[in-house]
Design a protein around this motif. Structure first.
Motif, PDB file in Angstrom:
ATOM      1  N   LEU A  37       0.991  -1.129   0.049  1.00 55.23           N
ATOM      2  CA  LEU A  37      -0.061   0.087  -0.088  1.00 55.23           C
ATOM      3  C   LEU A  37       0.720   1.373  -0.062  1.00 55.23           C
ATOM      4  O   LEU A  37       1.715   1.438   1.033  1.00 55.23           O
ATOM      5  N   LEU A  38       0.699   2.207  -0.970  1.00 55.69           N
ATOM      6  CA  LEU A  38       1.420   3.360  -1.183  1.00 55.69           C
ATOM      7  C   LEU A  38       0.744   4.730  -0.792  1.00 55.69           C
ATOM      8  O   LEU A  38       1.351   5.575  -0.679  1.00 55.69           O
ATOM      9  N   HIS A  39      -0.544   4.660  -0.763  1.00 57.62           N
ATOM     10  CA  HIS A  39      -1.317   5.771  -0.479  1.00 57.62           C
ATOM     11  C   HIS A  39      -2.641   5.701   0.578  1.00 57.62           C
ATOM     12  O   HIS A  39      -3.556   5.222   0.294  1.00 57.62           O
ATOM     13  N   ASP A  40      -2.053   6.018   1.612  1.00 63.33           N
ATOM     14  CA  ASP A  40      -3.041   5.802   2.571  1.00 63.33           C
ATOM     15  C   ASP A  40      -2.879   6.847   3.723  1.00 63.33           C
ATOM     16  O   ASP A  40      -1.892   7.305   4.168  1.00 63.33           O
ATOM     17  N   HIS A  41      -3.974   7.752   4.168  1.00 62.50           N
ATOM     18  CA  HIS A  41      -3.702   8.872   5.140  1.00 62.50           C
ATOM     19  C   HIS A  41      -4.098   8.468   6.582  1.00 62.50           C
ATOM     20  O   HIS A  41      -4.899   7.813   6.646  1.00 62.50           O
ATOM     21  N   LEU A  42      -3.148   8.658   7.425  1.00 66.19           N
ATOM     22  CA  LEU A  42      -3.324   8.379   8.777  1.00 66.19           C
ATOM     23  C   LEU A  42      -4.679   9.049   9.530  1.00 66.19           C
ATOM     24  O   LEU A  42      -5.089   8.261  10.221  1.00 66.19           O
ATOM     25  N   ASP A  43      -4.769  10.281   8.957  1.00 68.18           N
ATOM     26  CA  ASP A  43      -6.174  10.676   9.648  1.00 68.18           C
ATOM     27  C   ASP A  43      -7.310  10.498   9.041  1.00 68.18           C
ATOM     28  O   ASP A  43      -8.398  10.927   9.263  1.00 68.18           O
ATOM     29  N   GLY A  44      -7.177   9.703   7.725  1.00 69.92           N
ATOM     30  CA  GLY A  44      -8.551   8.953   7.151  1.00 69.92           C
ATOM     31  C   GLY A  44      -8.642   7.471   7.527  1.00 69.92           C
ATOM     32  O   GLY A  44      -9.361   6.920   7.095  1.00 69.92           O
ATOM     33  N   GLY A  45      -7.726   7.020   8.594  1.00 78.67           N
ATOM     34  CA  GLY A  45      -8.163   5.391   8.826  1.00 78.67           C
ATOM     35  C   GLY A  45      -8.266   5.408  10.263  1.00 78.67           C
ATOM     36  O   GLY A  45      -8.095   4.214  10.669  1.00 78.67           O
ATOM     37  N   LEU A  46      -8.776   6.014  10.988  1.00 81.89           N
ATOM     38  CA  LEU A  46      -9.007   5.652  12.419  1.00 81.89           C
ATOM     39  C   LEU A  46     -10.172   4.686  12.652  1.00 81.89           C
ATOM     40  O   LEU A  46     -11.133   4.787  12.069  1.00 81.89           O
ATOM     41  N   ARG A  47     -10.045   4.031  13.796  1.00 79.57           N
ATOM     42  CA  ARG A  47     -11.183   3.259  14.215  1.00 79.57           C
ATOM     43  C   ARG A  47     -12.245   4.142  14.962  1.00 79.57           C
ATOM     44  O   ARG A  47     -11.718   4.936  15.511  1.00 79.57           O
ATOM     45  N   PRO A  48     -13.559   3.950  14.521  1.00 75.91           N
ATOM     46  CA  PRO A  48     -14.561   4.652  15.037  1.00 75.91           C
ATOM     47  C   PRO A  48     -14.484   4.729  16.708  1.00 75.91           C
ATOM     48  O   PRO A  48     -14.413   5.819  17.494  1.00 75.91           O
ATOM     49  N   GLY A 306      -8.899   0.067 -15.073  1.00 74.12           N
ATOM     50  CA  GLY A 306      -9.070  -0.963 -16.123  1.00 74.12           C
ATOM     51  C   GLY A 306      -8.328  -0.576 -17.388  1.00 74.12           C
ATOM     52  O   GLY A 306      -7.475  -1.354 -17.791  1.00 74.12           O
ATOM     53  N   LEU A 307      -8.527   0.522 -18.027  1.00 71.80           N
ATOM     54  CA  LEU A 307      -7.836   0.885 -18.977  1.00 71.80           C
ATOM     55  C   LEU A 307      -6.383   1.094 -19.163  1.00 71.80           C
ATOM     56  O   LEU A 307      -5.463   0.538 -19.827  1.00 71.80           O
ATOM     57  N   LEU A 308      -5.636   1.657 -18.024  1.00 72.03           N
ATOM     58  CA  LEU A 308      -4.346   2.152 -17.406  1.00 72.03           C
ATOM     59  C   LEU A 308      -3.652   0.786 -17.375  1.00 72.03           C
ATOM     60  O   LEU A 308      -2.654   0.609 -17.787  1.00 72.03           O
ATOM     61  N   THR A 309      -4.313  -0.489 -16.758  1.00 70.21           N
ATOM     62  CA  THR A 309      -3.559  -1.664 -16.498  1.00 70.21           C
ATOM     63  C   THR A 309      -3.290  -2.303 -17.942  1.00 70.21           C
ATOM     64  O   THR A 309      -2.328  -2.791 -18.299  1.00 70.21           O
ATOM     65  N   ARG A 310      -4.583  -2.329 -18.750  1.00 70.75           N
ATOM     66  CA  ARG A 310      -4.455  -2.825 -20.236  1.00 70.75           C
ATOM     67  C   ARG A 310      -3.251  -2.035 -21.025  1.00 70.75           C
ATOM     68  O   ARG A 310      -2.767  -2.667 -21.826  1.00 70.75           O
ATOM     69  N   LEU A 311      -2.834  -0.779 -20.888  1.00 68.68           N
ATOM     70  CA  LEU A 311      -2.076  -0.049 -21.557  1.00 68.68           C
ATOM     71  C   LEU A 311      -0.601  -0.065 -20.920  1.00 68.68           C
ATOM     72  O   LEU A 311       0.339   0.671 -21.380  1.00 68.68           O
ATOM     73  N   ARG A 312      -0.642  -0.911 -19.768  1.00 68.72           N
ATOM     74  CA  ARG A 312       0.680  -1.244 -19.228  1.00 68.72           C
ATOM     75  C   ARG A 312       1.134   0.000 -18.499  1.00 68.72           C
ATOM     76  O   ARG A 312       2.574   0.397 -18.354  1.00 68.72           O
ATOM     77  N   PHE A 313       0.748   0.778 -17.781  1.00 67.57           N
ATOM     78  CA  PHE A 313       0.909   1.895 -17.111  1.00 67.57           C
ATOM     79  C   PHE A 313       1.228   1.166 -15.726  1.00 67.57           C
ATOM     80  O   PHE A 313       0.707   0.138 -15.555  1.00 67.57           O
ATOM     81  N   ARG A 314       2.318   1.950 -14.964  1.00 66.65           N
ATOM     82  CA  ARG A 314       2.589   1.283 -13.644  1.00 66.65           C
ATOM     83  C   ARG A 314       1.378   1.530 -12.653  1.00 66.65           C
ATOM     84  O   ARG A 314       1.480   2.500 -11.935  1.00 66.65           O
ATOM     85  N   VAL A 315       0.446   0.727 -12.480  1.00 69.96           N
ATOM     86  CA  VAL A 315      -0.600   1.010 -11.641  1.00 69.96           C
ATOM     87  C   VAL A 315      -0.362   0.533 -10.211  1.00 69.96           C
ATOM     88  O   VAL A 315       0.058  -0.841 -10.272  1.00 69.96           O
ATOM     89  N   THR A 316      -1.014   0.972  -9.188  1.00 69.32           N
ATOM     90  CA  THR A 316      -1.020   0.343  -7.849  1.00 69.32           C
ATOM     91  C   THR A 316      -2.412   0.588  -7.453  1.00 69.32           C
ATOM     92  O   THR A 316      -2.989   1.669  -8.009  1.00 69.32           O
ATOM     93  N   VAL A 317      -2.580  -0.278  -6.435  1.00 70.46           N
ATOM     94  CA  VAL A 317      -4.191  -0.042  -5.920  1.00 70.46           C
ATOM     95  C   VAL A 317      -3.837   0.424  -4.353  1.00 70.46           C
ATOM     96  O   VAL A 317      -2.998  -0.130  -3.620  1.00 70.46           O
ATOM     97  N   ASN A 318      -4.856   1.393  -3.752  1.00 70.37           N
ATOM     98  CA  ASN A 318      -4.625   2.088  -2.593  1.00 70.37           C
ATOM     99  C   ASN A 318      -6.038   2.257  -1.960  1.00 70.37           C
ATOM    100  O   ASN A 318      -6.950   2.359  -2.573  1.00 70.37           O
ATOM    101  N   THR A 319      -5.711   2.469  -0.763  1.00 71.10           N
ATOM    102  CA  THR A 319      -7.046   2.816   0.004  1.00 71.10           C
ATOM    103  C   THR A 319      -7.567   4.338   0.170  1.00 71.10           C
ATOM    104  O   THR A 319      -8.667   4.471   0.356  1.00 71.10           O
ATOM    105  N   ASP A 320      -6.488   5.243   0.286  1.00 73.34           N
ATOM    106  CA  ASP A 320      -6.861   6.663   0.519  1.00 73.34           C
ATOM    107  C   ASP A 320      -7.075   6.936   1.881  1.00 73.34           C
ATOM    108  O   ASP A 320      -6.253   7.127   2.564  1.00 73.34           O
ATOM    109  N   ASN A 321      -8.484   6.861   1.974  1.00 73.08           N
ATOM    110  CA  ASN A 321      -8.917   7.096   3.576  1.00 73.08           C
ATOM    111  C   ASN A 321      -9.913   5.962   3.941  1.00 73.08           C
ATOM    112  O   ASN A 321     -11.040   5.716   3.492  1.00 73.08           O
ATOM    113  N   ARG A 322      -9.416   4.837   4.739  1.00 76.37           N
ATOM    114  CA  ARG A 322     -10.160   3.731   5.087  1.00 76.37           C
ATOM    115  C   ARG A 322     -11.590   4.054   5.709  1.00 76.37           C
ATOM    116  O   ARG A 322     -12.475   3.324   5.669  1.00 76.37           O
TER     117      ARG A 322
END
Length: 385
Positions: A37-48, A306-322
């Protein structure tokens, strides 16, 4: 211009969903698969529950409810509301309870443990030190509390049988004027857990070049840079981040598709910027659920990933603000498996993309890929035959 002769689907990259349907991956398999995971915000992932408890401990009295279950629903509903005011209000509450060393360390520790329990083996978690000084903390105290929390969380996760390594990104707010100060903190703490620099906040009207001094300084110090760009604004933001600021990665970057034309025969014509981003292997930190919430994509099935993976961009998957997105890395991959037919090979490909793009030394990235990711995916593949 660069013209694709047609969709290309090598074995090492996610295939075109139109090429044939595949079963959605089982949730348990997705959870156990190693993830980066490369893109996760600390202040966007707290437990309620943690927000409720920290509010009581610190005297923060502005929460919409003190029932943890209701509060968790409120965060997701506010983020889904389509109202920028309500969306920003959610961060006012999380940041509001993260103003003491103890609170910061607790949130960081729980972040590491929660990610590890979801199968994340490497994570870069970002936060803006300047947002946590309302009660008089120095910026250095903020950073040290978070770093201590991550180390505590790593140890607790390991004790529970879930190994994780967490790197920290220091974020400067693009709407403020402390970016050089935050950049200097990156240099001070780069051998103590800080792995890079980021800027975040409203893109329109606040181009990354406003912080050119910080970027020039960081490049002179051989530090890593990622920039929120191409989420809410578009190609000019991406162009500045790449051409002038020297970013190593693009935070979100979904609007790069504005520089790609799909021809009637299904081939794709790449504009100069899109071609450069792909050719230089500039990683895209894509956050599907978050992008849908903010209107950067209409749905999972129509997300540019979907398009960017098929075109072989360097795609990563992330959560941002869990918390705000009600998501996790497993939920993101499950949604993509349902939308595009992604299987274990596709998860493995994206995970290796992320580790190749991580801001830690090459030998350490390689060790995670060869000793953790590949063996565990091989074991899962054998298990699911």
């Amino acid at each position: 211009m660069s013209v694709e002769t047609g969709p290309v689907h090598p074995a090492s990259a996610p295939r075109d969903p139109a090429a044939g349907s595949r079963a959605v991956l089982p949730a348990d398999v997705v959870r156990r698969a190693p993830k980066a995971l490369l893109h996760d915000h600390l202040d966007g992932g707290l437990r309620p529950q943690t927000i409720v408890e920290l509010a009581a401990e610190t005297g923060y009295g502005k929460l919409p409810t003190t029932d943890a279950e209701e509060l968790g629903r409120w965060f997701v509903e506010a983020a889904d509301s389509g109202s920028l005011v309500r969306y920003l209000e959610t961060f006012a509450h999380t940041v509001g309870v993260m103003q003491t060393p103890e609170a910061l360390a607790r949130v960081a520790s729980e972040c590491a443990q929660d990610l590890a329990a979801d199968g994340v083996v490497y994570a870069e978690v970002r936060f803006a030190p300047e947002l946590h000084v309302e009660r008089g903390l120095a910026l250095t105290e903020v950073v040290e509390a978070v770093l201590a929390g991550f180390r505590e969380g790593e140890a607790a996760a390991a004790a529970a049988g879930n190994s994780i390594r967490v790197g920290t990104l220091l974020t400067a707010m693009r709407t403020a004027a402390r970016s050089r100060e935050i950049a200097e903190l990156v240099v001070v703490y780069r051998d103590r857990g800080v792995v890079g620099f980021d800027i975040a906040g409203a893109e329109a009207g606040f181009p990354p070049s406003r912080h050119q001094d910080a970027f020039d300084y960081l490049r002179g110090e051989s530090c890593h840079i990622t920039i929120h760009a191409g989420e809410a604004f578009g190609l000019p933001s991406i162009h500045e981040a790449v051409a002038f600021c020297g970013c190593d990665r693009l935070g979100h970057g979904v609007r790069i598709v504005d520089d790609i034309t799909i021809e009637p025969d299904g081939s794709a014509t790449l504009g100069r910027l899109a071609r450069y981003v792909r050719d230089q292997r500039i990683p895209l930190e894509m956050c599907p659920t978050s992008n849908i919430q903010t209107g950067a994509a209409p749905s999972y099935a129509e997300h540019p990933i979907g398009l960017l993976t098929r075109l072989r961009f360097r795609v990563t998957v992330n959560t941002d603000n869990r918390l705000m997105s009600g998501t996790s890395m497993s939920r993101e991959f499950l949604a993509l498996s349902e939308a595009f037919g992604w299987g274990l090979d596709d998860m493995r490909w994206v995970t290796i993309n992320a580790l190749k793009s991580a801001f830690i030394p090459f030998d350490e990235r390689l060790a995670l890929i060869e000793q953790v990711v590949k063996p565990r995916y091989a074991a899962l593949a054998a298990e699911t035959l």
